[in-house]
Design a protein around this motif. Structure first.
Motif, PDB file in Angstrom:
ATOM      1  N   VAL A  46       0.842  -1.207   0.000  1.00 61.25           N
ATOM      2  CA  VAL A  46       0.000   0.000   0.000  1.00 61.25           C
ATOM      3  C   VAL A  46       0.872   1.251   0.000  1.00 61.25           C
ATOM      4  O   VAL A  46       0.619   2.210  -0.741  1.00 61.25           O
ATOM      5  CB  VAL A  46      -0.952  -0.011   1.209  1.00 61.25           C
ATOM      6  N   LEU A  47       1.917   1.259   0.824  1.00 61.65           N
ATOM      7  CA  LEU A  47       2.819   2.412   0.869  1.00 61.65           C
ATOM      8  C   LEU A  47       3.494   2.633  -0.478  1.00 61.65           C
ATOM      9  O   LEU A  47       3.691   3.775  -0.900  1.00 61.65           O
ATOM     10  CB  LEU A  47       3.869   2.215   1.960  1.00 61.65           C
ATOM     11  N   THR A 231     -11.079   3.572   4.229  1.00 61.96           N
ATOM     12  CA  THR A 231     -10.252   2.488   3.715  1.00 61.96           C
ATOM     13  C   THR A 231      -9.015   2.256   4.574  1.00 61.96           C
ATOM     14  O   THR A 231      -8.185   1.409   4.243  1.00 61.96           O
ATOM     15  CB  THR A 231      -9.834   2.766   2.260  1.00 61.96           C
ATOM     16  N   HIS A 232      -8.887   3.003   5.665  1.00 60.72           N
ATOM     17  CA  HIS A 232      -7.805   2.741   6.613  1.00 60.72           C
ATOM     18  C   HIS A 232      -8.424   2.010   7.808  1.00 60.72           C
ATOM     19  O   HIS A 232      -9.104   1.024   7.589  1.00 60.72           O
ATOM     20  CB  HIS A 232      -7.091   4.039   7.012  1.00 60.72           C
ATOM     21  N   LYS A 233      -8.149   2.382   9.016  1.00 59.67           N
ATOM     22  CA  LYS A 233      -8.655   1.683  10.206  1.00 59.67           C
ATOM     23  C   LYS A 233      -8.402   0.171  10.061  1.00 59.67           C
ATOM     24  O   LYS A 233      -7.336  -0.242   9.645  1.00 59.67           O
ATOM     25  CB  LYS A 233     -10.117   2.024  10.447  1.00 59.67           C
ATOM     26  N   PRO A 238      -4.927   2.784   2.567  1.00 57.17           N
ATOM     27  CA  PRO A 238      -4.532   4.189   2.673  1.00 57.17           C
ATOM     28  C   PRO A 238      -5.636   5.006   3.317  1.00 57.17           C
ATOM     29  O   PRO A 238      -6.809   4.612   3.316  1.00 57.17           O
ATOM     30  CB  PRO A 238      -4.344   4.593   1.205  1.00 57.17           C
ATOM     31  N   ARG A 239      -5.282   6.149   3.850  1.00 62.21           N
ATOM     32  CA  ARG A 239      -6.298   7.030   4.416  1.00 62.21           C
ATOM     33  C   ARG A 239      -7.201   7.523   3.285  1.00 62.21           C
ATOM     34  O   ARG A 239      -6.740   8.119   2.309  1.00 62.21           O
ATOM     35  CB  ARG A 239      -5.657   8.223   5.127  1.00 62.21           C
ATOM     36  N   GLY A 240      -8.501   7.257   3.412  1.00 65.05           N
ATOM     37  CA  GLY A 240      -9.438   7.638   2.372  1.00 65.05           C
ATOM     38  C   GLY A 240     -10.809   7.086   2.674  1.00 65.05           C
ATOM     39  O   GLY A 240     -11.030   6.440   3.703  1.00 65.05           O
ATOM     40  N   GLY A 241     -11.749   7.337   1.772  1.00 63.16           N
ATOM     41  CA  GLY A 241     -13.121   6.885   1.956  1.00 63.16           C
ATOM     42  C   GLY A 241     -13.634   6.141   0.743  1.00 63.16           C
ATOM     43  O   GLY A 241     -12.985   6.087  -0.307  1.00 63.16           O
ATOM     44  N   ALA A 276      -5.250  -2.570  -1.125  1.00 59.31           N
ATOM     45  CA  ALA A 276      -5.827  -2.960   0.172  1.00 59.31           C
ATOM     46  C   ALA A 276      -7.017  -3.892  -0.007  1.00 59.31           C
ATOM     47  O   ALA A 276      -7.176  -4.863   0.749  1.00 59.31           O
ATOM     48  CB  ALA A 276      -6.245  -1.708   0.948  1.00 59.31           C
ATOM     49  N   PHE A 277      -7.869  -3.619  -0.995  1.00 63.68           N
ATOM     50  CA  PHE A 277      -9.015  -4.506  -1.244  1.00 63.68           C
ATOM     51  C   PHE A 277      -8.530  -5.900  -1.642  1.00 63.68           C
ATOM     52  O   PHE A 277      -9.121  -6.913  -1.251  1.00 63.68           O
ATOM     53  CB  PHE A 277      -9.910  -3.941  -2.345  1.00 63.68           C
ATOM     54  N   GLY A 278      -7.475  -5.946  -2.449  1.00 69.12           N
ATOM     55  CA  GLY A 278      -6.924  -7.240  -2.828  1.00 69.12           C
ATOM     56  C   GLY A 278      -6.382  -7.994  -1.624  1.00 69.12           C
ATOM     57  O   GLY A 278      -6.599  -9.208  -1.481  1.00 69.12           O
TER      58      GLY A 278
END
Length: 413
Positions: A46-47, A231-233, A238-241, A276-278
């Motif tokens: 992700v990074l 999409t984080h927590k 990454p930080r996002g929605g 991240a979804f993957g």
């Protein structure tokens, strides 16, 4: 710059001041206990996506219908992210462009509501988010919110009261979601209440969506008109929605994101969301979220043994909420004592006029590899810090020793 340079090497030479700040923050994250429920450690993959050349591309609009040229490649990244999100959550439609969870909620309201509409949401003192009607937020300024709460005797959502308020206020929408509720909401019950008063149901699943992805929490998707999420927590991206909804609302949701509330999508972040979804679709992630919940339950039990009052008597999720008034503290003072020992967490409302308590989360420490035995140690260290047992410097050393045994990024340790 030589082509063999790493990004870190280039930054160190070009801007040593910022490079030093990044290094200091990396060390801070590694040497303390990160128990903020809204935080996690994104994977190296992700990074890598976040730091990719996709950051250079301007891409207003949607795949195949951009307002800028040269989007053929980044269109592929967004299509992958959307399809992975739809498959992961069983949604007919997904929008992965929101820059944050709050931006996703704003877009959901813009898609479904008109200024002045009545909305029923969890009260801010009971654990509602700023976007659930705070007068300091757009939500409280643009819409007429009424807050529901939890039962004084159990700390659980009072669904009978939710129904009474819905029948009385006849809201255009009901919002289900909280930043400090450690139990699974009854989405079916919320749907029944919404249908009874002809209201829309918006689920703000910013916290539990990662648990949903790994099968450790019930999904709101079959019940909600629109699901808002981060999409984080726990999801560990990454930080996002993002937004999930049925196909009939897809166009309205998309238009509410762009052009109504946002401009160009951040394509490096969209690509990182796809990564991240993957990752979240793997058996390893399912095992991870099960351990997150097991760790939260172990932490709650340990904190109870330390004399702290655990809200609702435990947890179903990654969240643990505790009342520290039994130790003669309020939430702010308690957070300060813990911060001095290297234990980082949040303050939250407890409702019913009570002082603020503490909100702890186990997503990040579970990513580090900690399990139930470590949670017992975390609870003991937390109790000692709150009581003021022993020397603070020695306690901080004990916290660092535990944290450094589980480096979030071993390559940087």
């Amino acid at each position: 710059m030589p082509v063999t340079d790493t990004a870190a090497d280039a930054l160190t030479r070009q801007d040593p001041e910022i490079a030093g700040i990044i290094l200091a923050e990396t060390r801070r994250q590694s040497a303390g206990l990160q128990l903020i429920a809204a935080e996690n450690f994104a994977s190296p993959a992700v990074l890598e996506a976040l730091g990719s050349p996709l950051v250079n591309k301007y891409a207003e609009g949607y795949p195949g219908a951009r307002h800028h040229g040269g989007c053929e490649v980044v269109d592929m990244a967004e299509r992958v992210a959307v399809e992975r999100a739809r498959a992961l959550f069983g949604a007919e439609h997904a929008n992965v462009q929101p820059h944050s969870g709050s931006a996703a909620v704003l877009a959901a309201y813009a898609a479904l509501l008109a200024p002045g509409d009545r909305v029923l949401a969890m009260g801010l003192r009971e654990g509602g988010h700023l976007t659930h009607g705070s007068p300091a937020n757009f939500s409280g300024r643009w819409f007429e919110f009424t807050g529901y709460g939890v039962r004084a005797d159990t700390g659980l959502i009072d669904y009978d009261r939710v129904r009474e308020l819905a029948l009385d206020r006849r809201p255009r929408a009901i919002v289900c979601g909280s930043i400090a509720y450690p139990r699974h909401p009854d989405y079916a019950r919320f749907r029944e209440i919404a249908d009874e008063v002809d209201a829309l149901l918006i689920v703000d699943a910013a916290h539990p969506i990662g648990l949903v992805a790994g099968g450790a929490a019930p999904s709101p998707v079959p019940y909600a008109d629109v699901v808002c999420a981060t999409t984080h927590k726990v999801l560990r991206g990454p930080r996002g929605g993002m937004l999930l909804c049925g196909g009939r609302l897809g166009d309205r949701v998309d238009r509410a994101v762009f052009p109504f509330t946002q401009g160009g999508a951040q394509m490096h972040t969209v690509a990182a969301k796809a990564v991240a979804f993957g990752e979240a679709a793997t058996p390893a992630f399912a095992a991870y979220v099960r351990q997150v919940v097991a760790n939260a339950r172990a932490l709650a039990a340990g904190l109870a043994e330390q004399g702290l009052a655990v809200a609702t008597g435990g947890t179903d999720t990654h969240l643990v909420v505790v009342d520290v008034t039994g130790l003669g503290l309020d939430g702010v003072r308690a957070r300060g004592r813990l911060a001095a020992a290297g234990i980082v967490l949040d303050v939250c409302g407890l409702g019913h006029g009570a002082s603020r308590g503490l909100r702890l989360g186990t997503a990040a420490v579970t990513t580090q590899g900690m399990r139930e035995p470590e949670m017992a140690r975390v609870a003991a260290l937390t109790g000692a810090a709150l009581r003021g047992d022993g020397d603070v410097a020695r306690l901080r050393e004990a916290v660092a020793e535990l944290a450094l045994a589980f480096p979030p990024y071993p390559a940087l340790a």
